[in-house]
Scaffold this active site. Structure first.
Site, PDB file in Angstrom:
ATOM      1  CD  GLU A 194     -26.614  13.323 -27.983  1.00  0.00           C
ATOM      2  OE1 GLU A 194     -27.789  13.663 -27.959  1.00  0.00           O
ATOM      3  OE2 GLU A 194     -26.190  12.391 -28.722  1.00  0.00           O
TER       4      GLU A 194
HETATM    5  C1  ACM Z   1     -25.771  15.118 -32.281  1.00  0.00           C
HETATM    6  O1  ACM Z   1     -26.830  15.148 -32.927  1.00  0.00           O
HETATM    7  N1  ACM Z   1     -25.674  14.360 -31.205  1.00  0.00           N
HETATM    8  C2  ACM Z   1     -24.634  15.921 -32.666  1.00  0.00           C
END
Ligand code: ACM
Length: 695
Positions: free
Chosen positions: A335
């Protein structure tokens, strides 16, 4: 992007699946039984994970004052400690002071170990054991202490109380894991988990043969490890909530005693704001930075274009590589939205100079550099599935979380992989839903045997936006045991009915380890009601669940300071009462109910209906319960709908069409969350109403 992409922190896109429970249970039970020769036809003993081979004998081995345990063959202090721990758990469960007796008595429980296991524990070591229980003696044999640790847990699960006292059935068990990597990830950044909470959960992991603690130690909201080289990390990045290096070492030793490896995760280049509070020069925009207090995905990211970033990481990772002995080192990688990179002219120029057109390419460059640093310090890098890019070094272990497709994709390309998609405990899904997720299913089914070998296993994941040291046990257990079974037991062990029956037993056993998944709920209820009897609140809580996926994020205004002390925080993520009632409703709807079944259903529905009058006056007394009024009324109305449906069904009377239509539309509304709680009786009552015969 898969459906789940961006959801972990953003909390915006995935639909709430409040009505999916019955459909998923049906789905799980319809999964084809896959051929695996060693699999038990029908698990009969309350063991979890179920062993690969179980042969029942005749008679019982009594656990009484005559119990004597001896270590034979290879020994080491860890085995002696395991023996003592084993006796302590058994004593707590049986009330027999075994610790004293077991040293004095003639031995009748023989632990026979051939040799040592590796230090530090290695991926893929022999974890097998043979446990032979006869009426006169128990023999536990293993190649090394890891198998012994697992076999002791199996024996503890066998012990139950019979009319003749505590005993274990005669049985021969040959057992080994299906996958070598069976993990639990715990996020200690969003809410810090003190050492005691980590230790309790390591005890739980040992009980169900999970063998990797993946410790998510840094994120936007906190940096949780003492660094001596870069002390501003913990001094400015943790609110004082971090582990000293001595504490880290003690947790690692505690885990080793239980056959558990500890893999640290330091999430970079995104999810790293807590680093930037003390060291803003690492970031891609000037700062200053503060710890994030809210949840979601944020823009700050490490500057991948500056050599000083890599010098810092080299020194930091070098320090941590010395602190964490495991061969694997998780570098996160999830992310990173690239926004800070796009906004920085110098970084854009760097990208142009290196012919990069996307920030994903820039992140791949960063990952490659960090992987080399990790390797230079003798470790193998691991990352979330975003790190899988065209040039990702082959050594990197890919952890699939955005969907299982990345698992087979990476395996096909020659990477070793772990499955976490489907095992996120924070999504409040049922044990059956997790249980139905198999690393070899879906696209992975078409992998070659060699590619399948590169699927190392999987990890349950406990992200802690809504989890505190007080309720973490309740949010992890017992569901994590179902995932542990998926990763340990033969592929053909898939029956959810058997799983739930054994899960209930194992869940009770975990109490004897000091886990708090049963005790935190009543304690929190008592606090919510002040001094008064929390029983009516428990009746409500017993049939409520937190909404699935990230719906809760949208239902309230949360940050790290929000006290998580309401009903939704106290209840388990899966309601046993509601699941059992759904089973009962299915029996009634199918016309197979006994008079006793009808009576039970009526009693339960009447209790839920009448609970509202008892509960309402209590709710307004405290701010902690003031918003529960509508949920309680909703339960009453749903129960009344169920009672009417039962009336029609029992009398075989055709129901007025208008009644049926209005009930079904009411139930649709009633399924929506009230005060972040979902009424889990609704699916069962819907079945009952649907089973009525319209005029
Ligand atoms: C995640 O749940 N961002 C690895």
């Amino acid at each position: 992007m898969s459906a789940a992409t961006g959801m972990k922190r953003a909390g915006a896109k995935v639909p709430v699946k409040t009505m999916a429970r019955c459909a998923l249970l049906v789905f799980a039970s319809l999964l084809p039984a896959k051929a695996a020769p060693a699999a038990p036809a029908r698990p009969v003993l309350p063991l979890m994970p179920y062993p690969s081979s179980v042969k029942l004998g005749v008679g019982e081995f009594a656990v009484n004052n005559g119990f004597g345990v001896v270590l034979r063959g290879y020994t080491e202090p860890r085995l002696e400690r395991a023996r003592r721990r084993f006796l302590a758990v058994l004593s707590r469960e049986t009330g027999i002071p075994l610790r004293r007796e077991a040293a004095l008595n003639e031995p009748n429980f023989f632990i026979e170990t051939t040799g040592p296991s590796a230090k530090p524990q290695r991926l893929g070591e022999d974890e097998s054991y043979r446990l032979e229980v006869t009426p006169t003696a128990v023999h536990l044999r293993a190649a090394n202490p890891l198998g012994i640790l697992h076999g002791l847990q199996t024996f503890l699960q066998l012990v139950r109380v019979t009319p003749g006292g505590f005993s274990a059935p005669s049985v021969t068990i040959d057992d080994q894991p299906r996958f070598p990597w069976r993990g639990l990830m715990i996020d200690v950044s969003r809410h810090f988990m003190p050492v005691a909470a980590m230790e309790r959960n390591l005890d739980g992991m040992e009980a169900v043969k999970l063998n990797v603690l993946h410790w998510h130690l840094s994120d936007y909201q906190g940096f949780r490890v003492e660094s001596r080289r870069f002390p501003l990390l913990q001094q400015k990045g943790s609110d004082g909530l971090y582990y000293t290096q001595d504490q880290i070492r003690s947790v690692i030793a505690y885990a080793r005693d239980r056959g558990i490896r500890v893999v640290p995760e330091f999430d970079v280049p995104g999810h790293a704001t807590s680093w930037f509070v003390g060291y803003p020069q690492l970031a891609s925009a000037p700062g200053p930075y503060q710890l994030e207090r809210r949840f979601g995905i944020f823009d700050p990211a490490m500057d991948p274009t500056k050599e000083s970033t890599y010098q810092f990481l080299d020194s930091f990772i070098g320090e941590m590589a010395g602190l964490f002995p495991d061969a694997y080192f998780h570098i996160g990688g999830d992310e990173c939205n690239g926004k800070q990179w796009e906004a920085n002219p110098r970084i854009r120029a760097f990208m142009r100079a290196h012919s990069m057109t996307t920030t994903a390419q820039l992140q791949a460059y960063f990952t490659g550099r960090v992987e080399k640093i990790v390797a230079a310090h003798g470790k193998i890098a691991e990352g979330w599935d975003e790190v899988l890019q065209p040039d990702t070094p082959r050594d990197v272990v890919i952890q699939s979380w955005r969907g299982a497709a990345s698992l087979s994709d990476a395996a096909r390309r020659g990477y070793r992989v772990l499955l976490s998609a489907g095992y996120y405990l924070d999504l409040n899904e049922s044990a059956a839903e997790h249980y139905a997720v198999d690393p070899f299913a879906g696209n992975a089914a078409s992998l070659t045997p060699q590619q399948k070998q590169s699927i190392l296993g999987g990890e349950a994941a406990m992200w802690t936006e809504f989890v505190t040291p007080e309720n973490i046990d309740n949010k992890i257990w017992p569901r994590a045991a179902a995932i542990a079974e998926r990763l340990w037991s033969p592929e053909s062990v898939t029956d959810p009915t058997s799983m739930y029956a054994r899960l209930a037993t194992v869940s009770r056993k975990l109490d004897a380890y000091g886990l708090q998944h049963h005790t935190s709920y009543p304690r929190m209820l008592r606090r919510m009601t002040g001094g008064s009897d929390p029983e009516p609140l428990r009746v409500l809580g017993d049939v409520m669940q937190p909404p699935e996926l990230y719906a809760r994020m949208r239902l309230g205004d949360y940050d790290v300071f929000t006290p998580l002390n309401r009903l939704v925080d106290a209840i388990p993520p899966e309601s046993d009462t509601a699941r059992n009632f759904l089973n009962l409703a299915e029996t009634l709807a199918s016309g197979k109910g006994t008079p006793e079944d009808w009576r039970k259903a009526e009693q339960s529905l009447a209790m839920w209906r009448d609970n509202d009058a008892r509960l309402q006056p209590m709710l307004t007394r405290s701010q902690l319960t003031a918003d529960l009024g509508p949920a309680s009324t909703n339960l009453r109305n749903v129960a009344m709908s169920g009672l009417q449906a039962i009336g029609y069904l029992q009398r075989h009377r055709a129901t007025p069409r208008a009644w049926r239509t209005s009930q079904l539309s009411f139930l649709k509304e009633a399924a929506k969350p009230q005060a972040t709680l979902v009424d889990m009786i609704v699916p069962a009552v819907t079945q009952l109403v649907e089973a009525t015969r319209p005029q």
